[in-house]
Write a protein that holds these residues in place. Structure first.
Motif, short mmCIF file in Angstrom:
data_model
loop_
_atom_site.label_atom_id
_atom_site.label_comp_id
_atom_site.label_asym_id
_atom_site.label_seq_id
_atom_site.Cartn_x
_atom_site.Cartn_y
_atom_site.Cartn_z
N ASN A 117 44.75 55.98 9.20
CA ASN A 117 45.74 56.70 9.91
C ASN A 117 46.48 55.50 10.39
N GLY A 118 47.71 55.65 11.16
CA GLY A 118 48.47 54.58 11.79
C GLY A 118 48.87 53.59 11.04
N PRO A 119 48.82 52.30 11.06
CA PRO A 119 49.28 51.18 10.40
C PRO A 119 48.45 50.50 9.43
N TRP A 150 56.23 61.15 11.21
CA TRP A 150 57.11 62.21 11.15
C TRP A 150 57.03 62.79 12.67
N THR A 151 56.22 62.64 13.29
CA THR A 151 56.15 62.73 14.95
C THR A 151 55.77 61.46 15.62
N ASP A 152 55.72 61.62 16.86
CA ASP A 152 55.43 60.50 17.90
C ASP A 152 54.11 60.25 17.88
N ALA A 153 53.21 61.07 17.53
CA ALA A 153 51.66 60.72 17.63
C ALA A 153 51.33 59.63 16.69
N ILE A 154 50.64 58.63 17.03
CA ILE A 154 49.83 57.73 16.11
C ILE A 154 48.51 57.76 16.28
N ARG A 196 59.41 57.26 13.42
CA ARG A 196 58.96 55.93 13.63
C ARG A 196 59.06 55.42 12.07
N VAL A 197 59.32 54.17 11.65
CA VAL A 197 58.85 53.45 10.44
C VAL A 197 58.45 51.94 10.94
N LEU A 198 57.64 51.63 9.79
CA LEU A 198 56.96 50.25 9.78
C LEU A 198 57.24 49.93 8.45
N GLU A 233 50.38 49.17 21.08
CA GLU A 233 49.18 48.45 20.61
C GLU A 233 49.30 48.21 19.08
N VAL A 234 49.90 48.94 18.46
CA VAL A 234 50.39 48.86 16.88
C VAL A 234 51.09 47.49 16.63
N ALA A 235 52.14 47.44 17.57
CA ALA A 235 52.97 46.14 17.37
C ALA A 235 52.18 44.79 17.67
N ALA A 236 51.13 44.99 18.65
CA ALA A 236 50.53 43.54 18.69
C ALA A 236 49.74 43.42 17.62
#
Length: 242
Positions: A117-119, A150-154, A196-198, A233-236
């Motif tokens: 999940n997440g990145p 699709w949502t704000d949850a990560i 959100r996109v990455l 946290e993801v960005a860092a």
């Protein structure tokens, strides 16, 4: 990329050609990713169950010094599994560490990182120093990997999708992945649906040779299955360029 350019690219992918768009020609590893997409089967249905995940080991093998993929053996499919098969095809690696195994757990091994999940894919690429992660639509190029939320949850409560980016216009993003309900194929969705996109662009594929030296478990990614995390946290962790 404008509508006309995206149409040229999509026609090229469907026909098996190597269409390019002015100023955004296929180059480097992105070209190999798009070539791998053209070699993937179509359809087969979508299923995110553990049983479907366990089809992946039978679709991948180390043969003749190269990891070979038979994606037809991995039907039905799911988004992170489909994109991982494309990654393996594009890498043409000789590393056994890249092979999926039965009951691969999130955060464990290489595929377990990609499948998290997440990145997951972005964190793997960041840890290997194999490319860059960014959020700018203007910088995106066909053949980038793209995580959509699709949502704000990560993390544990998230709803997301991992795809190969093909292009976008003012309102729509186009991508290839295993999509609900049909499975392998291309799809377009409104950009407004993407909370959100990455983007992840692999620029140093040779760095995947070091995957066998990664710790067996990435505890942060393993926790993504149960816990919630913030974008900061993801960005860092993934060294994301905003």
């Amino acid at each position: 990329m404008g509508i006309r350019g995206a149409f040229i690219l999509l026609v090229g992918l469907l026909s098996g050609g190597c269409a390019t768009v002015a100023g955004e020609g296929e180059s480097g590893f992105n070209a190999k990713v798009l070539a791998a997409v053209r070699q993937m089967p179509a359809g087969g249905g979508y299923d995110g169950s553990d049983a479907t995940k366990n089809l992946l080991p039978g679709a991948c093998e180390l043969r003749g010094g190269t990891v070979r993929v038979q994606a037809n053996l991995a039907k039905p499919s799911f988004c992170s599994g489909a994109t991982y098969l494309v990654l393996l095809k594009a890498l043409e690696s000789d590393s056994e560490a890249l092979l999926p195994v039965m009951d691969h757990q999130d955060g464990h091994g290489v595929f377990g990182r990609w499948n998290s999940n997440g990145p997951g894919s972005a964190k793997l690429v960041a840890d290997l120093r194999a490319g860059r992660n960014f959020t700018s639509w203007d910088e995106a190029r066909p053949g980038d990997f793209l995580k959509i939320w699709w949502t704000d949850a990560i993390g544990g409560r998230e709803r997301g999708h991992l795809v190969v980016y093909l292009g976008h216009d003012a309102k729509t993003v186009r991508f290839w992945s295993s999509n609900q309900p049909g499975g392998y194929g291309m799809k377009s969705v409104p950009i407004a649906d993407c909370r959100r996109v990455l983007f992840t662009r692999i620029t140093r594929p040779e760095k995947f040779a070091a995957a066998k030296r990664l710790p067996e478990i990435d505890p942060w990614l393993a926790r993504m299955l149960r816990e919630d995390f913030t974008w900061n946290e993801v960005a860092a962790k993934c060294r994301v360029a905003e």
